[in-house]
Design a protein around this motif. Sequence first.
Motif, PDB file in Angstrom:
ATOM      1  N   GLU A 130     -21.928  68.430   8.711  1.00  0.00           N
ATOM      2  CA  GLU A 130     -20.933  67.770   7.856  1.00  0.00           C
ATOM      3  C   GLU A 130     -21.498  67.450   6.482  1.00  0.00           C
ATOM      4  N   LEU A 131     -22.796  67.154   6.412  1.00  0.00           N
ATOM      5  CA  LEU A 131     -23.445  66.879   5.133  1.00  0.00           C
ATOM      6  C   LEU A 131     -23.401  68.113   4.239  1.00  0.00           C
ATOM      7  N   SER A 132     -23.714  69.269   4.793  1.00  0.00           N
ATOM      8  CA  SER A 132     -23.679  70.506   4.009  1.00  0.00           C
ATOM      9  C   SER A 132     -22.266  70.822   3.550  1.00  0.00           C
ATOM     10  N   SER A 133     -21.304  70.660   4.465  1.00  0.00           N
ATOM     11  CA  SER A 133     -19.917  70.955   4.105  1.00  0.00           C
ATOM     12  C   SER A 133     -19.400  70.000   3.036  1.00  0.00           C
ATOM     13  N   ALA A 134     -19.717  68.715   3.149  1.00  0.00           N
ATOM     14  CA  ALA A 134     -19.253  67.739   2.161  1.00  0.00           C
ATOM     15  C   ALA A 134     -19.886  67.994   0.798  1.00  0.00           C
ATOM     16  N   THR A 135     -21.145  68.383   0.765  1.00  0.00           N
ATOM     17  CA  THR A 135     -21.811  68.667  -0.505  1.00  0.00           C
ATOM     18  C   THR A 135     -21.141  69.844  -1.215  1.00  0.00           C
ATOM     19  N   LYS A 136     -20.864  70.905  -0.481  1.00  0.00           N
ATOM     20  CA  LYS A 136     -20.218  72.069  -1.080  1.00  0.00           C
ATOM     21  C   LYS A 136     -18.815  71.740  -1.562  1.00  0.00           C
ATOM     22  N   ARG A 137     -18.066  70.971  -0.776  1.00  0.00           N
ATOM     23  CA  ARG A 137     -16.705  70.611  -1.173  1.00  0.00           C
ATOM     24  C   ARG A 137     -16.712  69.754  -2.437  1.00  0.00           C
ATOM     25  N   ALA A 138     -17.684  68.846  -2.560  1.00  0.00           N
ATOM     26  CA  ALA A 138     -17.760  68.007  -3.760  1.00  0.00           C
ATOM     27  C   ALA A 138     -18.061  68.842  -4.995  1.00  0.00           C
ATOM     28  N   MET A 139     -18.924  69.819  -4.873  1.00  0.00           N
ATOM     29  CA  MET A 139     -19.243  70.683  -6.005  1.00  0.00           C
ATOM     30  C   MET A 139     -18.034  71.526  -6.407  1.00  0.00           C
ATOM     31  N   ARG A 140     -17.333  72.075  -5.429  1.00  0.00           N
ATOM     32  CA  ARG A 140     -16.144  72.872  -5.743  1.00  0.00           C
ATOM     33  C   ARG A 140     -15.051  72.002  -6.362  1.00  0.00           C
ATOM     34  N   LEU A 141     -14.952  70.751  -5.903  1.00  0.00           N
ATOM     35  CA  LEU A 141     -13.930  69.859  -6.436  1.00  0.00           C
ATOM     36  C   LEU A 141     -14.155  69.590  -7.922  1.00  0.00           C
ATOM     37  N   ALA A 142     -15.401  69.325  -8.319  1.00  0.00           N
ATOM     38  CA  ALA A 142     -15.693  69.061  -9.723  1.00  0.00           C
ATOM     39  C   ALA A 142     -15.320  70.256 -10.595  1.00  0.00           C
ATOM     40  N   GLN A 143     -15.618  71.451 -10.141  1.00  0.00           N
ATOM     41  CA  GLN A 143     -15.306  72.649 -10.919  1.00  0.00           C
ATOM     42  C   GLN A 143     -13.803  72.902 -10.977  1.00  0.00           C
ATOM     43  N   SER A 144     -13.099  72.623  -9.875  1.00  0.00           N
ATOM     44  CA  SER A 144     -11.657  72.873  -9.856  1.00  0.00           C
ATOM     45  C   SER A 144     -10.897  71.905 -10.759  1.00  0.00           C
ATOM     46  N   LEU A 145     -11.474  70.724 -11.018  1.00  0.00           N
ATOM     47  CA  LEU A 145     -10.808  69.733 -11.871  1.00  0.00           C
ATOM     48  C   LEU A 145     -11.185  69.889 -13.337  1.00  0.00           C
TER      49      LEU A 145
END
Length: 335
Positions: A130-145
């Motif tokens: 879950e740590l790896s998945s949350a880290t990747k999702r946070a990075m993608r979120l910043a770029q998508s915004l």
Amino acid sequence: MPTSEALQHEIRTTRPAAPDALRERVRALAAEQPVREPLFARLLPRRAVLVPIALVVALFAVGVVGLSRTGPSSVTSSRESGGVTAEQSADSALKAAPPTAATGTAPAPTPGRLQNVDVEMRLRVAGVEELSSATKRAMRLAQSLGGYVESVQYDAPAAGIGGAQLTLRIPNDKVQGAITQLSALGTILGQRIGIADLQASADDLGDRIVEARQTIARLQTQLRSTTLLAEERAVIRARLEQARGTLADLQASLKATRAEGQLATVQLSLTTEPIEAAPANGSRLDRLGDVLIWEGVALLYVLAIAGPFALLGVIAWLVLRARRRRDEARLLEAS
């Protein structure tokens, strides 16, 4: 009529002596009179009764106060619930809060103004995956915004507690949406949102840039004059170069201020550290124990301060009592 001195001398020389029968009667009465007990001896039986009663009353009062101040815990956290309560403030330290309350009451930037928005979030995830998945999702979120990832530190050991620290730059007008989506990555352990206005600083830089440009234009006009001496022309050129350097610095500062006021800084911390549930029982007993400890400390302070004075008082009373008895014995012997 004899004078007072003669009368006093006559009284001293003709002092009457008590008869032997009277002396024996006084001794008999003194022997028959019961011996008066000391003050502490007379008060001792009453103290022996009052001290336990006072102790019981004090313990009962302390217990009532301690238990009355103990209420149900307002902050609880457990693995089953997966949420904790929190308070939001723009400049307070990290505090726990449930995801629903965290995003609903978070202060928002003022539209149309340059503001520095600084967000700190600490989340717990279930495990390393879950740590790896949350880290990747946070990075993608910043770029998508429309933002970017400024830095990432990731640590996922085979055994032990894993963690990740991310610094994200997100546009101010989208930071609230980012907080809502980031809150869904795990359980919120802490959150802080700070907002500092930069509009006044940007306006001041803009005014100084206008003044610098006007200075440059005036110096350039002076240089076009044909009546200047060589020394005067050299001075004006030096001032012109200095004004151009000042203008460049002001423009760079304004650019940095605008960039800082357009992108919020979100510092996200992820951890796999488990949340220990707060003990349901024993809180009132712990509070009562703490109250008793503080009562004991206060009693020791009182004894340390008042003890020497009480000892001096007892010593003075004993000295006065012994002197009074000595005077009484002296009077009996003289009579």
